[in-house]
Write a protein that holds these residues in place. Structure first.
Motif, PDB file in Angstrom:
ATOM      1  N   CYS A 510       0.800  -1.226   0.000  1.00  0.00           N
ATOM      2  CA  CYS A 510       0.000   0.000   0.000  1.00  0.00           C
ATOM      3  C   CYS A 510       0.836   1.281   0.000  1.00  0.00           C
ATOM      4  N   THR A 511       2.117   1.196   0.210  1.00  0.00           N
ATOM      5  CA  THR A 511       3.055   2.294  -0.011  1.00  0.00           C
ATOM      6  C   THR A 511       2.570   3.620   0.569  1.00  0.00           C
ATOM      7  N   MET A 512       2.533   3.681   1.893  1.00  0.00           N
ATOM      8  CA  MET A 512       2.088   4.888   2.591  1.00  0.00           C
ATOM      9  C   MET A 512       3.279   5.813   2.770  1.00  0.00           C
ATOM     10  N   LYS A 513       3.489   6.693   1.784  1.00  0.00           N
ATOM     11  CA  LYS A 513       4.667   7.558   1.789  1.00  0.00           C
ATOM     12  C   LYS A 513       4.268   9.017   1.962  1.00  0.00           C
ATOM     13  N   LEU A 514       5.262   9.869   2.043  1.00  0.00           N
ATOM     14  CA  LEU A 514       5.025  11.297   2.234  1.00  0.00           C
ATOM     15  C   LEU A 514       4.132  11.878   1.142  1.00  0.00           C
ATOM     16  N   ASN A 515       3.101  12.601   1.567  1.00  0.00           N
ATOM     17  CA  ASN A 515       2.278  13.398   0.656  1.00  0.00           C
ATOM     18  C   ASN A 515       2.627  14.846   0.943  1.00  0.00           C
ATOM     19  N   ALA A 516       3.601  15.362   0.202  1.00  0.00           N
ATOM     20  CA  ALA A 516       4.186  16.662   0.537  1.00  0.00           C
ATOM     21  C   ALA A 516       3.170  17.794   0.396  1.00  0.00           C
ATOM     22  N   THR A 517       3.293  18.766   1.264  1.00  0.00           N
ATOM     23  CA  THR A 517       2.364  19.901   1.266  1.00  0.00           C
ATOM     24  C   THR A 517       2.363  20.620  -0.075  1.00  0.00           C
ATOM     25  N   THR A 518       3.542  20.812  -0.648  1.00  0.00           N
ATOM     26  CA  THR A 518       3.625  21.511  -1.938  1.00  0.00           C
ATOM     27  C   THR A 518       2.863  20.761  -3.021  1.00  0.00           C
ATOM     28  N   GLU A 519       2.867  19.434  -2.953  1.00  0.00           N
ATOM     29  CA  GLU A 519       2.108  18.648  -3.925  1.00  0.00           C
ATOM     30  C   GLU A 519       0.604  18.859  -3.760  1.00  0.00           C
ATOM     31  N   MET A 520       0.188  19.113  -2.529  1.00  0.00           N
ATOM     32  CA  MET A 520      -1.240  19.209  -2.225  1.00  0.00           C
ATOM     33  C   MET A 520      -1.810  20.602  -2.478  1.00  0.00           C
ATOM     34  N   VAL A 521      -0.989  21.620  -2.320  1.00  0.00           N
ATOM     35  CA  VAL A 521      -1.469  23.012  -2.370  1.00  0.00           C
ATOM     36  C   VAL A 521      -2.298  23.333  -3.620  1.00  0.00           C
ATOM     37  N   PRO A 522      -1.847  22.967  -4.833  1.00  0.00           N
ATOM     38  CA  PRO A 522      -2.595  23.401  -6.034  1.00  0.00           C
ATOM     39  C   PRO A 522      -3.957  22.750  -6.213  1.00  0.00           C
ATOM     40  N   VAL A 523      -4.230  21.673  -5.481  1.00  0.00           N
ATOM     41  CA  VAL A 523      -5.496  20.941  -5.675  1.00  0.00           C
ATOM     42  C   VAL A 523      -6.692  21.869  -5.475  1.00  0.00           C
ATOM     43  N   THR A 524      -6.578  22.798  -4.543  1.00  0.00           N
ATOM     44  CA  THR A 524      -7.720  23.675  -4.260  1.00  0.00           C
ATOM     45  C   THR A 524      -7.612  25.032  -4.945  1.00  0.00           C
ATOM     46  N   TRP A 525      -6.622  25.227  -5.819  1.00  0.00           N
ATOM     47  CA  TRP A 525      -6.601  26.447  -6.623  1.00  0.00           C
ATOM     48  C   TRP A 525      -7.849  26.452  -7.511  1.00  0.00           C
ATOM     49  N   ALA A 526      -8.448  27.612  -7.657  1.00  0.00           N
ATOM     50  CA  ALA A 526      -9.677  27.725  -8.457  1.00  0.00           C
ATOM     51  C   ALA A 526      -9.458  27.261  -9.895  1.00  0.00           C
ATOM     52  N   GLU A 527      -8.262  27.514 -10.430  1.00  0.00           N
ATOM     53  CA  GLU A 527      -7.995  27.144 -11.832  1.00  0.00           C
ATOM     54  C   GLU A 527      -8.091  25.635 -12.056  1.00  0.00           C
ATOM     55  N   PHE A 528      -7.897  24.866 -10.990  1.00  0.00           N
ATOM     56  CA  PHE A 528      -8.035  23.412 -11.103  1.00  0.00           C
ATOM     57  C   PHE A 528      -9.347  22.916 -10.490  1.00  0.00           C
ATOM     58  N   SER A 529      -9.750  23.473  -9.377  1.00  0.00           N
ATOM     59  CA  SER A 529     -10.885  22.918  -8.632  1.00  0.00           C
ATOM     60  C   SER A 529     -12.241  23.321  -9.183  1.00  0.00           C
ATOM     61  N   LYS A 530     -12.323  24.469  -9.886  1.00  0.00           N
ATOM     62  CA  LYS A 530     -13.629  24.966 -10.320  1.00  0.00           C
ATOM     63  C   LYS A 530     -13.905  24.710 -11.804  1.00  0.00           C
ATOM     64  N   MET A 531     -13.162  23.782 -12.409  1.00  0.00           N
ATOM     65  CA  MET A 531     -13.339  23.483 -13.826  1.00  0.00           C
ATOM     66  C   MET A 531     -14.326  22.333 -14.024  1.00  0.00           C
ATOM     67  N   HIS A 532     -15.275  22.528 -14.929  1.00  0.00           N
ATOM     68  CA  HIS A 532     -16.227  21.477 -15.296  1.00  0.00           C
ATOM     69  C   HIS A 532     -15.546  20.525 -16.280  1.00  0.00           C
ATOM     70  N   PRO A 533     -15.731  19.206 -16.122  1.00  0.00           N
ATOM     71  CA  PRO A 533     -15.024  18.266 -17.015  1.00  0.00           C
ATOM     72  C   PRO A 533     -15.441  18.348 -18.471  1.00  0.00           C
ATOM     73  N   PHE A 534     -16.610  18.953 -18.754  1.00  0.00           N
ATOM     74  CA  PHE A 534     -17.052  19.083 -20.135  1.00  0.00           C
ATOM     75  C   PHE A 534     -16.920  20.520 -20.627  1.00  0.00           C
ATOM     76  N   ALA A 535     -16.086  21.308 -19.965  1.00  0.00           N
ATOM     77  CA  ALA A 535     -15.830  22.668 -20.438  1.00  0.00           C
ATOM     78  C   ALA A 535     -15.179  22.609 -21.815  1.00  0.00           C
ATOM     79  N   PRO A 536     -15.419  23.616 -22.663  1.00  0.00           N
ATOM     80  CA  PRO A 536     -14.829  23.623 -24.014  1.00  0.00           C
ATOM     81  C   PRO A 536     -13.313  23.492 -23.968  1.00  0.00           C
ATOM     82  N   THR A 537     -12.769  22.801 -24.958  1.00  0.00           N
ATOM     83  CA  THR A 537     -11.333  22.514 -24.955  1.00  0.00           C
ATOM     84  C   THR A 537     -10.472  23.768 -24.991  1.00  0.00           C
ATOM     85  N   ASP A 538     -10.980  24.866 -25.580  1.00  0.00           N
ATOM     86  CA  ASP A 538     -10.166  26.073 -25.642  1.00  0.00           C
ATOM     87  C   ASP A 538     -10.107  26.809 -24.298  1.00  0.00           C
ATOM     88  N   GLN A 539     -10.817  26.280 -23.307  1.00  0.00           N
ATOM     89  CA  GLN A 539     -10.781  26.881 -21.967  1.00  0.00           C
ATOM     90  C   GLN A 539      -9.935  26.082 -20.984  1.00  0.00           C
TER      91      GLN A 539
END
Length: 969
Positions: A510-539
């Motif tokens: 199960c390889t329970m290793k470090l999940n570094a804070t820097t790796e986690m930070v961008p997950v909640t950035w609006a540019e990643f978190s608020k995107m709809h999966p069917f948004a137009p490709t040019d967006q």
């Protein structure tokens, strides 16, 4: 003094824990002069890579985040009204900060060791209770991967429990979301299930149908009264699955009240970001009679050794590991972290708050529909909740242009458009939409009596479809509505759970290793978190760049030609890989190739996944050293050479060994017309040193939540992308909504085109910051740490399997079976480790009566020593039981874990001391983690199954009911 202005900190020095001095001491203990010497003794020379990985130079954490910000800026965050199962949300800050962004919640492991997982078990029980009450069903599980795969699980559950064994037709309403229909097509093919897609209002129900599925509200947004349809289906013994919008169920009559047999859906809109498709927690609710057929994990109420309230995973928690190819599902995971968030959303808002949110959504939708009606637009849905539909005719193009100019996305299909309102929609948003709809017709907002409409909003839901039953009635949903109360509640549960914040979790496989804070930070950035999966490709240029880079990097690491990032769990990756192999054989005219050779040591998901892909399983023996019996493999490959589809193999082996014969094994399969599928569970021992393609594999899934640092989240999310050789690339999964077809793509395996896209940034960050050298060193140190533990423990616990030179890979199996002779089970060791402050290693897998230990590269020597000291101390306690110094039934192992209430009780009647029970080694006092309950009673819990929150005042036990069970694993 000369100053170095070119210094830049290497991330690998933060990720890889052992320092230079630790490394030297460990190498000396192992008996080698260098790390290179250890690797040469561990990994067969003929499979080692001859050149370093060709990856970009490693970035510092600071530089990576700056670069990623530039990438993220290429995502255009438009206001989404697309709907189709994905909606923008307001994540309560107290939940975002204290759960989603909190390592105390996201670094927990799956709650197999219930005594140190009571917090997340309670949070998941809250989730189940929420689902049961909102759907009107009797039992629910603790989440599935996404809405589409939950629907597919429902179809197969109906198929496997059907009474008429000749019935093979499954009716699918044409108004089920297209991504769900796509997955149903994938799952139906191997079993010969015929999908009949049509209009539920006109379809003729026949005896050949075993099940049906409908959407509520429908994909168009319309709300239908399905009661008479359900009655007609049941007259024909057809089971009915309803895909329901959980927010709508606050206002709509729940499916359980009008005839549903199964209700599935997504809880994404209960406070979980869209994230370009995931991760999100699906729900699965059904009738009590199907409790032993329900897929996934179920949290149940039981009692502990003191007879007090306790929780654990119930029933067929790991069914596929027990029943293997006879399992009814290959589901091995859940979306625990996201289910916990959704459940907490309901706790925080309560029934009144959730209803106000639903009413606001519904009201704004009506305001939009009535405003556009005054402008002369015809709204096509009679009854609706949050989605309106218009046929715009020639105006579709101008409306689309206006929407884009106003940074809004609608859902278009020809001249028709649907607009879905969500929690984040405001009256100003509605005015903006009305304004440009008016402009297209040469009118203005003044042509709409906006204020009057606002003051006179009335529901369009017919009276017979309006919810009248209560929901979220339990006290837990009516107690924590201020932020301060909610914060304390979240923290009270977190305090009951052991996570990587506390100590090493040395889980083999199960390889329970470090999940570094820097790796986690961008997950909640609006540019990643608020995107709809069917948004137009040019967006979505930022996401496309991230996917492209991750694809290239993972292809380089595996040696394959291309990846599919779609599978959103490891077992999902297994299934996807096998379906690709199946499509390849079929395309070549070899549809008769349906035999999968699987070693006896394989993960249980391997045979379960193969069976789901329509394959027949032939088991290959392992020899006394735990390796694949090559002679047996060769004989069976030759015996089935005309029907051979593939071999499923884990490498290094499930026994923690680099098998010397792996290249020969792959050549045997290829010579007999088969493909080699490599299970990537143990990839942490390969990266940079060897690769799946280098050993001869054709397909491999990668557990990004293991090797590539996505956190386990208390039991999910995970990601299981697959890599394939060049000849298999055309068959990688496609998608019904977003065009990612490779030419001959299989249908989708997940609801979103790129699976749980928002957490792919974590693995992207890990690879970018580690670079070629860092990734290779991570593998080297994982092997070093494992062999150091092996050296320290092998004189106390026999190590079951080793390689040709006596080395293990990144993990090892410690044999505890002999202890059974004097009454000590491997479970007792697992529970006793809690008193030392550790989560047990993997118990009784792949060999019953053993523990499988994997330290990873992220643990420093002093933590490895602390764990080894605990294991050696426990071994001495076992010796004392054997010698009679400790009582055979009343000893620290049999009574473990010891809670604070037990230790501080007025009476102590055990023949060993409280000190020995609670603080068996000096270090424990400084690091003490108290289990919140005593040993849980699994037998009692399964006998009196309770899978929703009972009022504690009502949850009393008769003294005669409290028994001392035989504790299993």
């Amino acid at each position: 003094m000369k100053l170095n202005i070119d210094y830049q900190e290497k991330f690998q020095s933060r990720h890889i824990a052992p320092n230079e001095a630790d490394t030297a001491q460990m190498l000396k203990a192992i008996g080698v002069n260098s790390l290179d010497e250890l690797i040469s003794q561990t990994i067969p020379e003929k499979i080692r890579l001859k050149a370093p990985l060709d990856l970009p130079p490693a970035k510092s954490e600071f530089d990576y985040l700056n670069t990623l910000k530039q990438t993220a800026s290429k995502n255009k965050v438009f206001k989404s009204f697309i709907g189709q199962g994905y909606y923008d949300v307001i994540v309560p800050g107290v939940i975002q900060r204290n759960i989603l962004e909190n390592p105390g919640w996201y670094t927990q492991y799956t709650p197999y060791q219930a005594e140190i997982a009571q917090g997340r078990l309670q949070a998941l029980l809250n989730f189940q209770t929420m689902v049961i009450e909102l759907t009107g069903m009797e039992i629910a599980n603790a989440s599935l991967l996404d809405e589409g795969t939950a629907a597919a699980e429902a179809m197969f559950m109906q198929y496997s429990t059907r009474k008429n064994q000749s019935a093979n037709v499954f009716f699918v309403s044409e108004e089920v979301f297209p991504q769900t229909i796509d997955i149903l097509k994938t799952r139906a093919q191997p079993y010969g299930i015929e999908l009949l897609i049509g209009d539920h209002q006109t379809v003729e129900l026949t005896d050949e149908m075993f099940g049906a599925i409908i959407q509520y509200p429908a994909g168009s947004g319309a709300v239908y009264n399905y009661k008479s349809y359900a009655e007609k289906a049941h007259e024909k013994a057809i089971k009915l699955t309803v895909v329901a919008d959980i927010m709508s169920l606050v206002l709509l009559t729940p499916p359980g009240e009008w005839g549903a047999d199964i209700v599935v859906g997504s809880t994404q809109r209960f406070g979980v970001p869209m994230g370009f498709g995931g991760p999100h927690a699906a729900f699965f609710a059904t009738k009590e009679e199907y409790k032993r057929s329900i897929p996934g994990r179920i949290i149940g109420v039981t009692i502990d050794s003191a007879g007090d309230y306790a929780l654990r995973m119930a029933l067929q928690t790991r069914e596929q590991h027990i029943r293997r190819d006879k399992a009814t599902s290959n589901i091995c995971t859940a979306q625990a972290l996201l289910a916990i968030m959704a459940g907490m959303y309901a706790v925080y808002h309560g029934p009144k708050g959730v209803k106000l949110i639903a009413e606001r959504i519904h009201g704004l939708t009506i305001l939009l529909a009535e405003s556009l009606k005054q402008l002369g637009y015809d709204q096509l849905n009679g009854a609706y909740f949050d989605t309106v539909k218009f046929d715009l005719g020639a105006l579709a193009g101008p409306i689309h242009s206006e929407a884009v100019n106003n940074q809004m996305n609608f859902n278009y299909k020809g001249s028709a458009v649907t607009i879905s309102v969500d929690e984040t929609t405001s009256p100003e948003d509605i005015k903006t939409i009305v304004r440009f709809f008016a402009r297209v017709k040469g009118k203005s907002l003044n042509d709409v009596s906006f204020d009057e409409l606002t003051q006179n909003l009335k529901t369009v839901i017919p009276a017979d479809l309006q919810r009248k039953s209560a929901y979220l009635t339990h006290a837990i949903f009516n107690s924590h509505h201020s932020e301060h109360e909610m914060l304390r509640y979240i923290k009270s549960l977190e305090a009951k759970d052991l996570s990587l914040c506390h100590s090493m979790i040395a889980l083999g496989s199960c390889t329970m290793k470090l999940n570094a804070t820097t790796e986690m930070v961008p997950v909640t950035w609006a540019e990643f978190s608020k995107m709809h999966p069917f948004a137009p490709t040019d967006q979505v240029g930022g996401y496309m760049q991230l996917f492209d880079e991750l694809n290239k990097w993972l292809s380089e690491i595996t040696g394959f030609a291309a990846m599919s990032l779609q599978p959103n769990a490891g077992a999902q990756g297994e299934y996807a890989g096998l379906m690709v192999i199946r499509a390849y054989h079929n395309d070549k005219g070899d549809s008769h190739r349906n035999i999968a050779l699987i070693p006896s040591s394989a993960h249980g998901t391997n045979p379960a996944s193969a069976a789901m892909a329509g394959m027949k399983i032939v088991v290959v023996r392992c020899d006394d050293n735990g390796n694949i019996d090559v002679a047996d493999l060769k004989a069976k490959a030759d015996q089935y050479k005309n029907e051979l589809s593939c071999l499923m193999v884990t490498y290094p082996s499930t026994h923690g060994v680099f098998e010397e014969s792996i290249i020969e094994i792959c050549e045997i399969i290829h010579a007999n017309g088969g493909q080699v599928y490599m299970d990537g569970a143990n990839m942490n021992a390969q990266v940079g040193l060897t690769s799946p393609a280098n050993i001869g594999a054709d397909v491999c899934h990668l557990n990004l939540h293991k090797t590539f640092c996505i956190p386990h989240g208390g039991g999910g999310p995970g990601m299981g992308p697959i890599g394939v050789a060049k000849h298999l690339v055309p068959y990688l999964p496609g998608h019904a909504v977003v065009d990612i077809d490779k030419g001959k793509s299989i249908h989708a395996v997940s609801s979103a085109p790129w699976g749980s896209a928002s957490i792919l940034v974590i693995s992207h960050a890990y690879i970018a910051m580690m670079g070629s050298e860092g990734l290779t060193n991570a593998t080297r140190y994982a092997i070093l740490n494992a062999n150091y533990i092996k050296k320290r423990l092998e004189h106390h616990y026999p190590v079951l399997y080793t390689g040709a030179n006596g080395r293990c890979a990144h993990e090892m199996i410690l044999d505890c079976r002999a202890f059974k002779n004097f009454g000590i089970e491997v479970t007792d060791i697992a529970k006793r480790l809690m008193d030392y402050g550790f989560h047990a290693p993997t118990v009784s897998f792949p060999v019953a009566g053993t523990v499988m230990v994997e330290p990873t590269e992220s643990e420093p020597k002093h933590e490895l020593d602390r764990f080894c000291d605990a294991m050696i101390s426990i071994r001495h306690e076992i010796d004392n039981v054997e010698k009679g110094i400790l009582d055979k039934t009343d000893n620290p192992l049999k009574n473990a874990p010891h809670t604070a209430s037990v230790i501080t009780a007025n009476e102590w009647e055990h023949p060993y001391t409280r000190q020995n029970a609670a603080f068996p080694l000096p270090y424990v006092a400084a690091f003490k983690f108290w289990p919140s309950v005593g040993r849980v009673n699994d037998t009692y819990g399964d006998r009196t199954l309770i899978c929703s929150c009972p009022p504690l005042t009502d949850y009393e036990f008769e003294e005669s009911e409290v028994t001392t069970p035989e504790y299993g694993t």
